[in-house]
Each structure stands twice: as C-alpha cells, then as structure tokens.
Design a protein around this motif. Structure first.
Motif, PDB file in Angstrom:
ATOM      1  N   LEU A 171       0.830  -1.195   0.000  1.00 39.92           N
ATOM      2  CA  LEU A 171       0.000   0.000   0.000  1.00 39.92           C
ATOM      3  C   LEU A 171       0.868   1.249   0.000  1.00 39.92           C
ATOM      4  N   SER A 172       0.407   2.273  -0.664  1.00 41.56           N
ATOM      5  CA  SER A 172       1.111   3.542  -0.687  1.00 41.56           C
ATOM      6  C   SER A 172       1.244   4.084   0.734  1.00 41.56           C
ATOM      7  N   GLY A 173       2.457   4.449   1.111  1.00 37.75           N
ATOM      8  CA  GLY A 173       2.718   4.968   2.450  1.00 37.75           C
ATOM      9  C   GLY A 173       3.127   3.912   3.463  1.00 37.75           C
ATOM     10  N   GLN A 174       2.987   2.637   3.135  1.00 33.67           N
ATOM     11  CA  GLN A 174       3.382   1.573   4.061  1.00 33.67           C
ATOM     12  C   GLN A 174       4.901   1.566   4.197  1.00 33.67           C
ATOM     13  N   LYS A 175       5.377   1.465   5.420  1.00 35.09           N
ATOM     14  CA  LYS A 175       6.812   1.484   5.688  1.00 35.09           C
ATOM     15  C   LYS A 175       7.286   0.090   6.077  1.00 35.09           C
ATOM     16  N   GLY A 176       8.564  -0.148   5.836  1.00 32.21           N
ATOM     17  CA  GLY A 176       9.154  -1.421   6.213  1.00 32.21           C
ATOM     18  C   GLY A 176      10.578  -1.248   6.689  1.00 32.21           C
ATOM     19  N   LEU A 177      10.981  -2.055   7.645  1.00 33.22           N
ATOM     20  CA  LEU A 177      12.345  -2.071   8.145  1.00 33.22           C
ATOM     21  C   LEU A 177      12.944  -3.430   7.810  1.00 33.22           C
ATOM     22  N   THR A 225       5.246   3.332  -2.479  1.00 37.44           N
ATOM     23  CA  THR A 225       4.499   4.324  -3.255  1.00 37.44           C
ATOM     24  C   THR A 225       3.431   3.568  -4.030  1.00 37.44           C
ATOM     25  N   LYS A 226       2.816   4.215  -4.991  1.00 36.33           N
ATOM     26  CA  LYS A 226       1.763   3.550  -5.773  1.00 36.33           C
ATOM     27  C   LYS A 226       2.340   2.427  -6.629  1.00 36.33           C
ATOM     28  N   GLY A 227       1.552   1.382  -6.799  1.00 38.74           N
ATOM     29  CA  GLY A 227       1.912   0.304  -7.713  1.00 38.74           C
ATOM     30  C   GLY A 227       2.946  -0.672  -7.194  1.00 38.74           C
ATOM     31  N   GLY A 228       3.243  -0.684  -5.909  1.00 40.73           N
ATOM     32  CA  GLY A 228       4.186  -1.658  -5.367  1.00 40.73           C
ATOM     33  C   GLY A 228       5.634  -1.238  -5.405  1.00 40.73           C
ATOM     34  N   SER A 229       5.938  -0.067  -5.937  1.00 40.83           N
ATOM     35  CA  SER A 229       7.306   0.446  -5.923  1.00 40.83           C
ATOM     36  C   SER A 229       7.583   1.088  -4.566  1.00 40.83           C
ATOM     37  N   SER A 287      13.034   1.675  -5.918  1.00 35.56           N
ATOM     38  CA  SER A 287      12.859   0.329  -6.454  1.00 35.56           C
ATOM     39  C   SER A 287      11.496   0.227  -7.134  1.00 35.56           C
ATOM     40  N   ILE A 288      11.482  -0.307  -8.340  1.00 42.99           N
ATOM     41  CA  ILE A 288      10.265  -0.413  -9.147  1.00 42.99           C
ATOM     42  C   ILE A 288       9.828  -1.875  -9.219  1.00 42.99           C
ATOM     43  N   LYS A 289       8.535  -2.097  -9.016  1.00 41.85           N
ATOM     44  CA  LYS A 289       7.996  -3.454  -9.156  1.00 41.85           C
ATOM     45  C   LYS A 289       8.034  -3.838 -10.633  1.00 41.85           C
ATOM     46  N   LEU A 290       8.745  -4.913 -10.934  1.00 44.78           N
ATOM     47  CA  LEU A 290       8.842  -5.400 -12.311  1.00 44.78           C
ATOM     48  C   LEU A 290       7.771  -6.441 -12.605  1.00 44.78           C
ATOM     49  N   LEU A 291       7.596  -7.383 -11.693  1.00 49.13           N
ATOM     50  CA  LEU A 291       6.597  -8.446 -11.838  1.00 49.13           C
ATOM     51  C   LEU A 291       5.973  -8.742 -10.484  1.00 49.13           C
ATOM     52  N   SER A 292       4.727  -9.194 -10.510  1.00 49.63           N
ATOM     53  CA  SER A 292       4.058  -9.579  -9.273  1.00 49.63           C
ATOM     54  C   SER A 292       2.894 -10.489  -9.624  1.00 49.63           C
ATOM     55  N   ASN A 293       2.555 -11.395  -8.721  1.00 48.13           N
ATOM     56  CA  ASN A 293       1.366 -12.214  -8.955  1.00 48.13           C
ATOM     57  C   ASN A 293       0.136 -11.444  -8.466  1.00 48.13           C
ATOM     58  N   PRO A 294      -1.064 -11.855  -8.850  1.00 51.67           N
ATOM     59  CA  PRO A 294      -2.272 -11.099  -8.489  1.00 51.67           C
ATOM     60  C   PRO A 294      -2.487 -10.940  -6.984  1.00 51.67           C
ATOM     61  N   LEU A 303       4.224 -12.463  -4.058  1.00 50.43           N
ATOM     62  CA  LEU A 303       5.508 -12.710  -4.685  1.00 50.43           C
ATOM     63  C   LEU A 303       5.762 -11.583  -5.678  1.00 50.43           C
ATOM     64  N   ALA A 304       6.920 -10.942  -5.581  1.00 52.56           N
ATOM     65  CA  ALA A 304       7.221  -9.811  -6.464  1.00 52.56           C
ATOM     66  C   ALA A 304       8.697  -9.792  -6.830  1.00 52.56           C
ATOM     67  N   LEU A 305       8.984  -9.295  -8.020  1.00 55.06           N
ATOM     68  CA  LEU A 305      10.344  -9.077  -8.485  1.00 55.06           C
ATOM     69  C   LEU A 305      10.512  -7.575  -8.668  1.00 55.06           C
ATOM     70  N   ASN A 306      11.477  -6.996  -7.952  1.00 57.90           N
ATOM     71  CA  ASN A 306      11.709  -5.557  -8.001  1.00 57.90           C
ATOM     72  C   ASN A 306      13.116  -5.266  -8.486  1.00 57.90           C
TER      73      ASN A 306
END
Length: 185
Positions: free
Chosen positions: A24-30, A55-59, A91-98, A102-105
């Motif tokens: 989600l946009s704005g979600q933070k991670g450590l 940010t938007k779109g999983g990036s 980092s930009i999301k390149l691929l992701s499942n629905p 699982l995502a490739l960034n």
C-alpha cells in the motif's frame, strides 16, 4: 450442530477469500539483511539495515546503511578492507502475482561512504607500505530482489546487487548476493 458446522465452514472460506492489503502507498518497512561479496563465506560479507516506504503500484523508496568486510591476502597475512556506505534510491515493481505475495523488483541507488584499508595502518609486519589509502567513496548501485510475503507484515527477500564505486583504490565494480527480512508497519 448444523449451525456450528456452517459457521466453521464460512469462517474457513472467508479466511481463504480475504486477502491482506500489501504494498500500500505509504506503508513502511524495516529490513535487516546480509550476504556475501564473494564465494568465501567466512571472509567477505556484508550487513545492512534498510528503511523502505511504498508508493503507488508496489514500488518503494529505499534508505540503506551497509557495512562490508572483506580480506586481501598478502604473504599469508589477511589485510582487512572495510566499507561503510549509505544508499538512497528507488525500487520499481517489475513483476508480481495477483495476490501480491511474490514480487520481483529492480532498483537504482546513489551510494556514498567511507572505506578503510588495514584499519588505517599503512605499514605491514615486514615493513612494506600499503599505497592504497582510506577514501571517501561515491557511486551508483543496482538491486534486483525477489520478495515473498511470509505473513501480512513479514517479507523474505533474495537480493542480487552490484555497485559502481568511484573515489576508491580498490575494485570499481562490486557485486553481492544476500537475503533479508522486512517487517512492514
């Protein structure tokens, strides 16, 4: 009894259908990670800690602090080479499942830091002098990561990274591979 069985079935089905909202946009991670700079596990390694903001779109934006430790051989002596770096990038999301579990960034970062050779001591045991000096370094990094959600808030990552470093007396191109755990909040 029928009502109880129906309630249990509906509960199980609702857990299966309901999906967590991830990336989600704005979600933070450590993230805490580590890995290898070469094939030698005991000698050449790195540790890092990363703050990410989606940010938007999983990036996401990346802020990373990293420590690299490796050795160079000289007549049976192990000369320590240490690097402290900070990175800022995207980092930009390149691929992701629905289901977004699982995502490739792929990401690009700006790198700046300091490298120390033999803990700042230029003389060796046999009187030889190290001509390379401690330096402030800068450069760019590329990061390819495979991310999988273990739970709604815990992400397991596999990284393949490389850095191009200038201002150094050591290697210009520095590849690495590692793993990490990200805790989203």
């Amino acid at each position: 009894m029928k009502k109880f069985i129906i309630a249990v079935i509906l509960t199980i089905v609702s857990f299966h259908i309901t999906q967590a909202q991830r990336m989600l946009s704005g979600q933070k991670g450590l993230e805490i990670g580590g890995g290898l700079l070469s094939k030698s596990i005991k000698r050449d390694y790195f540790y890092n800690i990363t703050l990410s903001v989606h940010t938007k779109g999983g990036s996401y934006w990346i802020w990373r602090a990293e420590y690299n430790h490796q050795f160079s051989d000289y007549r049976g002596l192990q000369i320590p080479l240490e690097t402290y770096t900070g990175e800022i990038g995207y980092s930009i999301k390149l691929l992701s499942n629905p289901r977004k579990n699982l995502a490739l960034n792929g990401g690009l970062t700006a790198v700046a830091g300091y490298e120390m050779i033999n803990k700042g001591d230029s003389l060796l045991f046999d009187g030889a002098k190290i001509l390379s000096q401690d330096n402030f370094i800068y450069g760019a990094g590329f990061d390819l990561s495979l991310e999988t959600y273990i739970s709604d808030r815990i992400v397991f990552l596999l990284h393949g990274r490389s850095k191009l470093i200038w201002g150094t007396d050591l290697k210009l191109f520095r590849p690495s591979a590692g793993i990490g755990l990200r805790f989203n909040f």
